[in-house]
Write an enzyme that holds these catalytic residues in place. Structure first.
Site, PDB file in Angstrom:
ATOM      1  N   SER A  61       0.614  -1.132  -0.016  1.00 43.90           N
ATOM      2  CA  SER A  61      -0.087   0.295   0.062  1.00 43.90           C
ATOM      3  C   SER A  61       1.013   1.669   0.359  1.00 43.90           C
ATOM      4  CB  SER A  61      -1.096   0.066   0.990  1.00 43.90           C
ATOM      5  OG  SER A  61      -0.381  -0.402   2.255  1.00 43.90           O
ATOM      6  N   LYS A  98       0.322   4.299   6.795  1.00 40.19           N
ATOM      7  CA  LYS A  98      -0.184   4.906   5.952  1.00 40.19           C
ATOM      8  C   LYS A  98       0.222   6.708   6.169  1.00 40.19           C
ATOM      9  CE  LYS A  98      -3.056   2.135   4.133  1.00 40.19           C
ATOM     10  NZ  LYS A  98      -1.903   0.310   4.585  1.00 40.19           N
TER      11      LYS A  98
END
Length: 145
Positions: A61, A98
């Protein structure tokens, strides 16, 4: 979300390694012959040893941020997350890494944004068990796999 494996570093020792001032990415430089400075991973990369952990990256990701599967994260739990930082967050019993988007925090919204268009952003809601566990301060790249 995959679980991260956290490791505590050993910071009580030093390992002084030779270091050249700069390595040019263009034409070769004769400075390689003058490596009289040293570099110590503990001294030069770790700001808060008592609050620093490592974790190995699992997943894709964050690949557009240059963070690939197998890379090692240096996570500093003493740093306060700022808008745009890459963080390790604990959400509903799982860890993830993230970008943190705090631009809508005054409206009560915090976003976690991946660095891969194949993954959606994640809005933190009041129902979520959420905490910023630490800020990623460095990434150790695995270039030769």
């Amino acid at each position: 979300m995959k679980e991260l494996e956290f490791l505590k570093g050993e910071f009580s020792t030093s390992l002084d390694l030779p270091m050249a001032d700069y390595i040019k990415a263009g034409f070769p430089s004769p400075s390689q012959d003058y490596m009289d400075r040293t570099f110590d991973l503990n001294r030069d990369l770790i700001e808060h040893p008592e609050a620093t952990f490592y974790a190995k990256v699992s997943g894709l990701s964050m690949i557009e941020a240059g963070i690939d599967e197998g890379d090692i994260l240096v996570i500093d739990r003493a740093l306060e997350a700022k808008n745009g930082d890459i963080v390790v967050a604990f959400i509903d019993g799982e860890f993830t890494m993230k970008y943190i988007d705090l631009s809508e925090k005054r409206q009560g919204r915090i976003w976690l944004r991946p660095a891969n268009k194949k993954f959606p952003p994640f809005l933190i809601t009041p129902e979520d068990e959420f905490t910023v566990w630490g800020v990623v301060s460095r990434v150790i790249k695995m270039l030769r796999r």
